[in-house]
Enzyme design. Structure first.
Site, PDB file in Angstrom:
ATOM      1  N   LYS A   1      61.479   6.331  30.808  1.00  0.00           N
ATOM      2  CA  LYS A   1      60.226   6.736  31.468  1.00  0.00           C
ATOM      3  C   LYS A   1      60.139   8.268  31.562  1.00  0.00           C
ATOM      4  O   LYS A   1      60.478   8.953  30.617  1.00  0.00           O
ATOM      5  CB  LYS A   1      60.113   6.074  32.849  1.00  0.00           C
ATOM      6  CG  LYS A   1      60.171   4.534  32.805  1.00  0.00           C
ATOM      7  CD  LYS A   1      59.749   3.923  34.118  1.00  0.00           C
ATOM      8  CE  LYS A   1      59.724   2.407  34.072  1.00  0.00           C
ATOM      9  NZ  LYS A   1      60.940   1.738  34.448  1.00  0.00           N
TER      10      LYS A   1
ATOM     11  N   GLU B   1      85.441  -1.360  31.225  1.00  0.00           N
ATOM     12  CA  GLU B   1      85.277  -1.854  32.601  1.00  0.00           C
ATOM     13  C   GLU B   1      86.034  -0.957  33.572  1.00  0.00           C
ATOM     14  O   GLU B   1      87.169  -0.542  33.297  1.00  0.00           O
ATOM     15  CB  GLU B   1      85.823  -3.284  32.735  1.00  0.00           C
ATOM     16  CG  GLU B   1      84.965  -4.333  32.069  1.00  0.00           C
ATOM     17  CD  GLU B   1      85.439  -4.659  30.668  1.00  0.00           C
ATOM     18  OE1 GLU B   1      86.060  -3.790  30.028  1.00  0.00           O
ATOM     19  OE2 GLU B   1      85.179  -5.794  30.221  1.00  0.00           O
TER      20      GLU B   1
ATOM     21  N   ARG C   1      66.964   3.945  27.294  1.00  0.00           N
ATOM     22  CA  ARG C   1      66.665   2.845  28.213  1.00  0.00           C
ATOM     23  C   ARG C   1      67.925   2.557  29.006  1.00  0.00           C
ATOM     24  O   ARG C   1      68.991   2.337  28.438  1.00  0.00           O
ATOM     25  CB  ARG C   1      66.273   1.583  27.432  1.00  0.00           C
ATOM     26  CG  ARG C   1      65.144   1.776  26.453  1.00  0.00           C
ATOM     27  CD  ARG C   1      64.601   0.449  26.008  1.00  0.00           C
ATOM     28  NE  ARG C   1      63.858  -0.147  27.094  1.00  0.00           N
ATOM     29  CZ  ARG C   1      62.602   0.204  27.409  1.00  0.00           C
ATOM     30  NH1 ARG C   1      61.966   1.111  26.713  1.00  0.00           N
ATOM     31  NH2 ARG C   1      61.984  -0.371  28.410  1.00  0.00           N
TER      32      ARG C   1
ATOM     33  N   ASP D   1      63.006   3.097  44.879  1.00  0.00           N
ATOM     34  CA  ASP D   1      63.107   2.921  43.428  1.00  0.00           C
ATOM     35  C   ASP D   1      62.211   3.991  42.798  1.00  0.00           C
ATOM     36  O   ASP D   1      60.988   3.923  42.896  1.00  0.00           O
ATOM     37  CB  ASP D   1      62.617   1.504  43.099  1.00  0.00           C
ATOM     38  CG  ASP D   1      62.558   1.226  41.602  1.00  0.00           C
ATOM     39  OD1 ASP D   1      62.662   2.183  40.810  1.00  0.00           O
ATOM     40  OD2 ASP D   1      62.390   0.054  41.228  1.00  0.00           O
TER      41      ASP D   1
ATOM     42  N   TYR E   1      84.936  -1.051  25.084  1.00  0.00           N
ATOM     43  CA  TYR E   1      84.865  -1.701  26.402  1.00  0.00           C
ATOM     44  C   TYR E   1      85.491  -0.787  27.436  1.00  0.00           C
ATOM     45  O   TYR E   1      86.586  -0.277  27.226  1.00  0.00           O
ATOM     46  CB  TYR E   1      85.620  -3.042  26.376  1.00  0.00           C
ATOM     47  CG  TYR E   1      84.679  -4.220  26.298  1.00  0.00           C
ATOM     48  CD1 TYR E   1      83.726  -4.420  27.292  1.00  0.00           C
ATOM     49  CD2 TYR E   1      84.740  -5.126  25.244  1.00  0.00           C
ATOM     50  CE1 TYR E   1      82.849  -5.494  27.225  1.00  0.00           C
ATOM     51  CE2 TYR E   1      83.866  -6.200  25.171  1.00  0.00           C
ATOM     52  CZ  TYR E   1      82.922  -6.378  26.166  1.00  0.00           C
ATOM     53  OH  TYR E   1      82.052  -7.432  26.110  1.00  0.00           O
TER      54      TYR E   1
ATOM     55  N   THR F   1      65.345   4.018  36.568  1.00  0.00           N
ATOM     56  CA  THR F   1      65.647   3.851  35.152  1.00  0.00           C
ATOM     57  C   THR F   1      65.889   5.263  34.615  1.00  0.00           C
ATOM     58  O   THR F   1      65.522   6.257  35.248  1.00  0.00           O
ATOM     59  CB  THR F   1      64.465   3.223  34.384  1.00  0.00           C
ATOM     60  OG1 THR F   1      63.286   3.966  34.671  1.00  0.00           O
ATOM     61  CG2 THR F   1      64.270   1.775  34.743  1.00  0.00           C
TER      62      THR F   1
HETATM   63  N1  DSN Z   1      57.827  -2.349  32.663  1.00  0.00           N
HETATM   64  C1  DSN Z   1      57.940  -1.168  33.473  1.00  0.00           C
HETATM   65  C2  DSN Z   1      56.612  -0.570  33.780  1.00  0.00           C
HETATM   66  O1  DSN Z   1      55.815  -0.560  32.872  1.00  0.00           O
HETATM   67  O2  DSN Z   1      56.358  -0.104  34.869  1.00  0.00           O
HETATM   68  C3  DSN Z   1      58.732  -1.348  34.700  1.00  0.00           C
HETATM   69  O3  DSN Z   1      59.368  -2.536  34.759  1.00  0.00           O
END
Ligand code: DSN
Length: 417
Positions: free
Chosen positions: A223, A51, A229, A194, A49, A220
């Protein structure tokens, strides 16, 4: 060992490894992480932990959590040229909620992109918590598939939003970052973008970097960025305290330090020259996919792509619904997702379109020639969806590609059958 202590979970893990190895992942938001990222995720940092922030924690024993969190922050700053970085958000939706709550009051107005025009659920779709708390007004793309910045400016002047939000999850063209920032400045709004989908392309310098132009940048870390993730918020120094406070204690408790360690590893990988080559190849592969699909008679939304994905109107092109296309391609080992197209007359559960992305197949080493083969199989199947005969030869072509280009991240990928 997992194998002996929990054979059921172990079995599911092995089956998932097989599924990932034996098929092509073409969901635009997915990718394959390296073995090093996977290793960092499975470390004892998951026990801790932490914080607070490096040097200012609420619990003891933070010598090494501070090391990994500081590494992640410093590497992210280098990748994106950010003034301030918070690497603790658990994922993209929390990162967006953190950003909103840091600078907005309930009821404040935000201009965000409409979901069917490529925006994201968390950019104000009525089903989300953010839409219950804040007042989202949604802008759309025009007939040419571009954002009409003059119309956006007019809308901003009329609506007087507290925030103008750029970014998407299914839009395929390059945004004019300067224009967004200019409009926000003109109406006294905070500018936010974003970059979840395109963070890896930005980090790899394959497309321009919006970070200098926006007050707040969320992303994120999976991707195209090819990390674990997770989420991240970057901002101008002016908003640093508000973002940190909104993350903890505002929205989250303890950060997931194994995940933060894996973010540091992924950012280290993204700083290497090979990652720049990867990002450029992603763009080249998407462009070939766009051209090949267009030559096979598919209608590309937004007029084509400048990034890692295409949005295809399969219903308008081939009379096949998005759901049917998703299921048909699944049968030959290509995983994609059905997707709405702008102002789709069909339902989100069986829309007119599909979204197809190339980040994961590019990680496997596939280039233009392989993309041509993939586009050909997609066309063969979707042009003759009821003909069972086309499925077996298409599946064979995809299986051959999977064998030639094993997925990274697992030691014995090639032998997983
Ligand atoms: N689920 C993701 C996407 O496929 O774009 C983003 O939330």
């Amino acid at each position: 060992m997992l194998k002996s202590s929990d054979p059921q979970v172990y079995g599911a893990v092995k089956n998932e490894e097989r599924r990932q190895q034996n098929g092509l992942e073409m969901i635009a938001s997915e990718n394959y992480v390296s073995e090093a990222v996977l290793e960092a995720l499975g470390t004892v940092f998951t026990n801790k932990y932490s914080e607070g922030y490096p040097g200012k924690r609420y619990y003891g024993g933070q010598d090494f959590t501070d090391v990994v969190e500081t590494l992640a922050i410093e590497r992210a700053k280098k990748l994106f040229g950010a003034e301030h970085v918070n690497v603790q958000p658990h994922s993209g939706a929390p990162a967006n909620m953190i950003a909103y709550s840091a600078v907005l009051e309930p009821g404040d107005k935000v201009l965000g992109m409409d979901l069917s025009h490529g925006g994201h659920l968390t950019h104000g779709h009525p089903v989300t918590l953010s839409a219950q708390v804040y007042n989202f007004v949604r802008y759309k793309t025009d007939k040419t598939g571009k954002i009409d910045y003059q119309a956006l400016e007019k809308m901003a002047i009329k609506e007087k939003p507290k925030m103008i939000l750029a970014g998407f999850s299914a839009y395929t063209r390059q945004l004019d970052y300067e224009k967004f920032a200019e409009i926000a400045k003109k109406v006294g709004a905070i500018s936010m973008i974003d970059i979840a989908h395109i963070a890896g392309l930005i980090a790899g310098k394959a497309i321009p970097n919006p970070t200098p132009h926006f007050d707040i940048v969320t992303t994120t870390t999976h991707k195209t960025l090819r990390g674990p993730r997770g989420g991240m918020v970057m901002c101008k120094e002016k908003y640093a305290k508000a973002i940190d406070k909104a993350t903890f204690p505002g929205f989250q408790g303890g950060p997931h330090m194994n995940n933060v360690a894996a973010k540091a590893v992924a950012f280290g990988e993204a700083l290497r020259p090979e990652f720049k080559e990867y990002a450029k190849q992603v763009i080249r592969n998407a462009k070939i996919l766009e051209r090949e699909l267009a030559s096979h008679g598919f209608k590309l939304m937004f007029g084509g792509t400048d990034n890692h994905m295409v949005l295809v109107d399969v219903y308008g092109s081939k009379g096949v619904t998005g759901k049917e296309a998703e299921e048909a391609l699944d049968k030959i080992g290509i995983t994609i997702n059905k997707n709405v197209i702008p102002d789709d007359p069909r339902s989100p559960l069986d829309p007119s379109g599909v979204r197809i992305g190339v980040p994961a197949i590019t990680t496997r080493g596939m280039k233009e020639d392989e993309v041509r083969i993939i586009a050909k199989q997609i066309n063969l199947v979707l042009s003759d969806i009821k003909n069972e005969k086309v499925y077996s030869s298409a599946k064979e072509a995809i299986t051959t590609l999977c064998e030639e280009y094993p997925m990274p991240g697992i030691k014995e990928a090639a032998s997983v059958k």
